[in-house]
Design a protein around this motif. Structure first.
Motif, PDB file in Angstrom:
ATOM      1  N   ALA A 202       0.814  -1.218   0.000  1.00 60.40           N
ATOM      2  CA  ALA A 202       0.000   0.000   0.000  1.00 60.40           C
ATOM      3  C   ALA A 202       0.845   1.263   0.000  1.00 60.40           C
ATOM      4  O   ALA A 202       0.332   2.356  -0.275  1.00 60.40           O
ATOM      5  N   ALA A 203       2.144   1.129   0.310  1.00 57.92           N
ATOM      6  CA  ALA A 203       3.023   2.299   0.332  1.00 57.92           C
ATOM      7  C   ALA A 203       3.554   2.643  -1.058  1.00 57.92           C
ATOM      8  O   ALA A 203       4.244   3.662  -1.216  1.00 57.92           O
ATOM      9  N   LEU A 204       3.241   1.808  -2.059  1.00 59.15           N
ATOM     10  CA  LEU A 204       3.719   2.041  -3.422  1.00 59.15           C
ATOM     11  C   LEU A 204       2.560   2.398  -4.339  1.00 59.15           C
ATOM     12  O   LEU A 204       1.398   2.009  -4.089  1.00 59.15           O
ATOM     13  N   PRO A 205       2.832   3.097  -5.436  1.00 62.36           N
ATOM     14  CA  PRO A 205       1.779   3.387  -6.411  1.00 62.36           C
ATOM     15  C   PRO A 205       1.195   2.108  -6.999  1.00 62.36           C
ATOM     16  O   PRO A 205       1.880   1.092  -7.128  1.00 62.36           O
ATOM     17  N   GLU A 206      -0.080   2.189  -7.362  1.00 62.19           N
ATOM     18  CA  GLU A 206      -0.751   1.079  -8.031  1.00 62.19           C
ATOM     19  C   GLU A 206      -0.918   1.436  -9.508  1.00 62.19           C
ATOM     20  O   GLU A 206      -1.406   2.516  -9.836  1.00 62.19           O
ATOM     21  N   VAL A 207      -0.508   0.513 -10.374  1.00 56.12           N
ATOM     22  CA  VAL A 207      -0.526   0.753 -11.818  1.00 56.12           C
ATOM     23  C   VAL A 207      -1.601  -0.122 -12.460  1.00 56.12           C
ATOM     24  O   VAL A 207      -1.745  -1.301 -12.116  1.00 56.12           O
ATOM     25  N   GLY A 208      -2.324   0.465 -13.407  1.00 54.61           N
ATOM     26  CA  GLY A 208      -3.352  -0.281 -14.115  1.00 54.61           C
ATOM     27  C   GLY A 208      -2.778  -1.444 -14.910  1.00 54.61           C
ATOM     28  O   GLY A 208      -1.623  -1.408 -15.349  1.00 54.61           O
ATOM     29  N   THR A 209      -3.589  -2.472 -15.117  1.00 48.10           N
ATOM     30  CA  THR A 209      -3.141  -3.687 -15.801  1.00 48.10           C
ATOM     31  C   THR A 209      -3.802  -3.870 -17.163  1.00 48.10           C
ATOM     32  O   THR A 209      -3.742  -4.959 -17.732  1.00 48.10           O
ATOM     33  N   ASN A 210      -4.414  -2.821 -17.682  1.00 49.28           N
ATOM     34  CA  ASN A 210      -5.043  -2.921 -19.009  1.00 49.28           C
ATOM     35  C   ASN A 210      -3.999  -3.194 -20.087  1.00 49.28           C
ATOM     36  O   ASN A 210      -2.853  -2.729 -20.000  1.00 49.28           O
ATOM     37  N   THR A 211      -4.384  -3.958 -21.092  1.00 49.54           N
ATOM     38  CA  THR A 211      -3.478  -4.288 -22.199  1.00 49.54           C
ATOM     39  C   THR A 211      -4.088  -3.915 -23.548  1.00 49.54           C
ATOM     40  O   THR A 211      -3.856  -4.571 -24.560  1.00 49.54           O
ATOM     41  N   ASP A 212      -4.854  -2.836 -23.554  1.00 56.57           N
ATOM     42  CA  ASP A 212      -5.552  -2.398 -24.761  1.00 56.57           C
ATOM     43  C   ASP A 212      -4.821  -1.296 -25.502  1.00 56.57           C
ATOM     44  O   ASP A 212      -5.361  -0.699 -26.435  1.00 56.57           O
ATOM     45  N   GLY A 213      -3.587  -0.997 -25.108  1.00 54.74           N
ATOM     46  CA  GLY A 213      -2.827   0.050 -25.765  1.00 54.74           C
ATOM     47  C   GLY A 213      -3.083   1.431 -25.207  1.00 54.74           C
ATOM     48  O   GLY A 213      -2.418   2.389 -25.610  1.00 54.74           O
ATOM     49  N   LYS A 214      -4.032   1.548 -24.284  1.00 55.67           N
ATOM     50  CA  LYS A 214      -4.293   2.838 -23.649  1.00 55.67           C
ATOM     51  C   LYS A 214      -3.391   2.997 -22.430  1.00 55.67           C
ATOM     52  O   LYS A 214      -2.934   2.024 -21.853  1.00 55.67           O
ATOM     53  N   ALA A 215      -3.163   4.241 -22.040  1.00 59.50           N
ATOM     54  CA  ALA A 215      -2.274   4.511 -20.911  1.00 59.50           C
ATOM     55  C   ALA A 215      -2.836   3.912 -19.632  1.00 59.50           C
ATOM     56  O   ALA A 215      -4.018   4.115 -19.313  1.00 59.50           O
ATOM     57  N   PRO A 216      -2.013   3.194 -18.882  1.00 57.40           N
ATOM     58  CA  PRO A 216      -2.488   2.661 -17.606  1.00 57.40           C
ATOM     59  C   PRO A 216      -2.605   3.772 -16.568  1.00 57.40           C
ATOM     60  O   PRO A 216      -1.900   4.780 -16.633  1.00 57.40           O
ATOM     61  N   SER A 217      -3.496   3.581 -15.617  1.00 57.21           N
ATOM     62  CA  SER A 217      -3.599   4.529 -14.510  1.00 57.21           C
ATOM     63  C   SER A 217      -2.422   4.343 -13.566  1.00 57.21           C
ATOM     64  O   SER A 217      -1.836   3.259 -13.477  1.00 57.21           O
ATOM     65  N   ILE A 218      -2.041   5.418 -12.885  1.00 57.57           N
ATOM     66  CA  ILE A 218      -1.026   5.363 -11.834  1.00 57.57           C
ATOM     67  C   ILE A 218      -1.601   6.076 -10.620  1.00 57.57           C
ATOM     68  O   ILE A 218      -1.801   7.293 -10.646  1.00 57.57           O
ATOM     69  N   GLU A 219      -1.899   5.323  -9.559  1.00 57.13           N
ATOM     70  CA  GLU A 219      -2.466   5.880  -8.344  1.00 57.13           C
ATOM     71  C   GLU A 219      -1.364   5.972  -7.287  1.00 57.13           C
ATOM     72  O   GLU A 219      -0.899   4.962  -6.766  1.00 57.13           O
ATOM     73  N   VAL A 220      -0.945   7.205  -6.999  1.00 56.27           N
ATOM     74  CA  VAL A 220       0.121   7.420  -6.031  1.00 56.27           C
ATOM     75  C   VAL A 220      -0.472   7.550  -4.631  1.00 56.27           C
ATOM     76  O   VAL A 220      -1.405   8.337  -4.430  1.00 56.27           O
ATOM     77  N   PRO A 221       0.029   6.789  -3.657  1.00 61.26           N
ATOM     78  CA  PRO A 221      -0.537   6.867  -2.306  1.00 61.26           C
ATOM     79  C   PRO A 221      -0.207   8.197  -1.626  1.00 61.26           C
ATOM     80  O   PRO A 221       0.775   8.854  -1.967  1.00 61.26           O
ATOM     81  N   LYS A 222      -1.051   8.579  -0.681  1.00 57.07           N
ATOM     82  CA  LYS A 222      -0.780   9.791   0.100  1.00 57.07           C
ATOM     83  C   LYS A 222       0.170   9.405   1.222  1.00 57.07           C
ATOM     84  O   LYS A 222      -0.239   9.195   2.375  1.00 57.07           O
ATOM     85  N   ALA A 223       1.416   9.270   0.870  1.00 54.51           N
ATOM     86  CA  ALA A 223       2.447   8.826   1.806  1.00 54.51           C
ATOM     87  C   ALA A 223       3.779   9.382   1.344  1.00 54.51           C
ATOM     88  O   ALA A 223       3.901   9.911   0.234  1.00 54.51           O
ATOM     89  N   ASP A 224       4.777   9.275   2.214  1.00 56.50           N
ATOM     90  CA  ASP A 224       6.106   9.722   1.838  1.00 56.50           C
ATOM     91  C   ASP A 224       6.680   8.822   0.748  1.00 56.50           C
ATOM     92  O   ASP A 224       6.471   7.597   0.753  1.00 56.50           O
ATOM     93  N   ALA A 225       7.399   9.422  -0.171  1.00 57.67           N
ATOM     94  CA  ALA A 225       8.019   8.657  -1.258  1.00 57.67           C
ATOM     95  C   ALA A 225       9.166   7.810  -0.711  1.00 57.67           C
ATOM     96  O   ALA A 225       9.852   8.215   0.237  1.00 57.67           O
ATOM     97  N   PRO A 226       9.388   6.646  -1.281  1.00 57.09           N
ATOM     98  CA  PRO A 226      10.533   5.823  -0.860  1.00 57.09           C
ATOM     99  C   PRO A 226      11.843   6.534  -1.169  1.00 57.09           C
ATOM    100  O   PRO A 226      11.952   7.278  -2.144  1.00 57.09           O
ATOM    101  N   LYS A 227      12.841   6.268  -0.331  1.00 63.72           N
ATOM    102  CA  LYS A 227      14.144   6.897  -0.515  1.00 63.72           C
ATOM    103  C   LYS A 227      15.030   6.132  -1.491  1.00 63.72           C
ATOM    104  O   LYS A 227      16.003   6.683  -2.011  1.00 63.72           O
ATOM    105  N   LYS A 228      14.705   4.869  -1.726  1.00 67.18           N
ATOM    106  CA  LYS A 228      15.488   4.032  -2.625  1.00 67.18           C
ATOM    107  C   LYS A 228      14.689   3.690  -3.876  1.00 67.18           C
ATOM    108  O   LYS A 228      13.457   3.792  -3.894  1.00 67.18           O
ATOM    109  N   LEU A 229      15.396   3.274  -4.897  1.00 60.06           N
ATOM    110  CA  LEU A 229      14.767   2.895  -6.165  1.00 60.06           C
ATOM    111  C   LEU A 229      13.818   1.719  -5.965  1.00 60.06           C
ATOM    112  O   LEU A 229      14.141   0.744  -5.273  1.00 60.06           O
TER     113      LEU A 229
END
Length: 333
Positions: A202-229
């Motif tokens: 839940a601390a990471l963004p959730e990315v859409g899994t559609n495979t129809d060629g349209k841009a997937p959604s990116i839902e960024v959580p309301k939390a501090d960003a991770p310090k590492k890659l």
């Protein structure tokens, strides 16, 4: 350094993340080019496509086997002679698609092979667009289906013109013969097709899994960003792993962690991008190395592996921003 194909019509420009998508050339440099630069003159007229004559394929007759092609007999056609030797049942290739193919090219009059990808054991990935490849390929492969073997002869008009290609031993009067095994094709509507991987953190963004060629959604959580890659599969493909020295063909979308604002996207430009992992920000090169072709990958890049305090001008990225990407790895080059 991997040798570039002699087919490329111009030295390809490199799209890097430093440009933040402003350059949509869709190509990348993978080594020194032996091919001629675009002359700046207008393109030749569309060729007439005829059935032959074409020399016999005497060995390596199966799809994706290295072929042996006989010397041309008599005079070649002054038109573009094209034959589907093996008819595939996959997707049809269209103008401006990126095609993955193995190929062999030789000179009609001598049967001298001047280039082939089979010995390199690396298929060509190239865009069928004016200025990206010799004109004969554009016209011969358009409309052919993946899984097909296509043989064609290219007169100088739709090849290297009167200047020929000295490094390849091609004179300005030479007609060229190609055998091309079309493995796959990609365009702006392409997506990764891997298996869904649970997104449980839940601390990471959730990315859409559609495979129809349209841009997937990116839902960024309301939390501090991770310090590492962070580099995690969203869809896990079954293709080869990407190496640190490879170039890749991708769809991607990028947003800023703090605001969720999109700042770059191939989907918005309707243009795939290819680039070398040696010539992008460290977060991209580290995040994609080891990932499989056919995958969608979530990459969260902290400032020290992204743009830090020097983001591209006009990108909409603030200093010391954490960036979030969804990346579809369509092919490695």
């Amino acid at each position: 350094m991997r040798r570039r194909s002699l087919l490329i019509a111009v030295p390809a420009g490199l799209v890097t993340l430093a440009a933040c998508g402003d350059d949509d050339s869709g190509s990348s440099s993978t080594g020194d080019s032996a091919s001629p630069e675009a002359s700046g003159t207008s393109a030749p007229p569309s060729p007439k496509i005829v059935d032959g004559p074409l020399p016999a394929i005497t060995a390596g007759t199966k799809f994706d086997e290295k072929p042996t092609v006989a010397k041309g007999s008599g005079d070649p056609s002054k038109d573009l002679a094209v034959k589907t030797v093996i008819a595939g049942g996959g997707k049809a290739v269209a103008e401006n698609d990126f095609v993955i193919a193995n190929y062999l090219g030789q000179i009609w009059s001598s049967a001298k092979v001047f280039d082939n990808s089979y010995d390199r054991k690396t298929p060509l990935v190239i865009q069928l667009a004016q200025g990206s490849i010799i004109e004969g390929w554009r016209y011969a492969l358009a409309g052919r289906k993946t899984g097909s073997r296509v043989q064609f002869s290219v007169p100088p008009t739709w090849g290297y013109g009167q200047q020929g290609n000295e490094e390849a031993g091609i004179k300005g009067t030479d007609t060229l013969v190609f055998v091309v095994d079309v493995q796959d094709t990609f365009n702006a509507n392409s997506s990764a097709k891997g298996e869904k991987v649970p997104q449980d953190d839940a601390a990471l963004p959730e990315v859409g899994t559609n495979t129809d060629g349209k841009a997937p959604s990116i839902e960024v959580p309301k939390a501090d960003a991770p310090k590492k890659l962070v580099a995690e599969y969203v869809l896990e493909g079954d293709g080869p792993e990407v190496g640190a020295q490879d170039s890749v063909l991708v769809q991607y979308k990028g947003v800023v962690w703090d605001s969720g604002k999109e700042f770059d996207s191939t989907y918005a430009r309707k243009q795939l991008t290819s680039f070398s992992l040696q010539q992008v920000v460290k977060g991209w090169s580290q995040g994609l190395t080891g990932k499989k072709v056919g995958s969608r990958v979530l990459i969260v890049i902290p400032p020290d592996l992204g743009y830090g305090d020097n983001p591209p001008q006009g990108s909409g990225i603030e200093k010391d921003s954490t960036l979030v990407f969804s990346v579809d790895i369509l092919a490695k080059m």
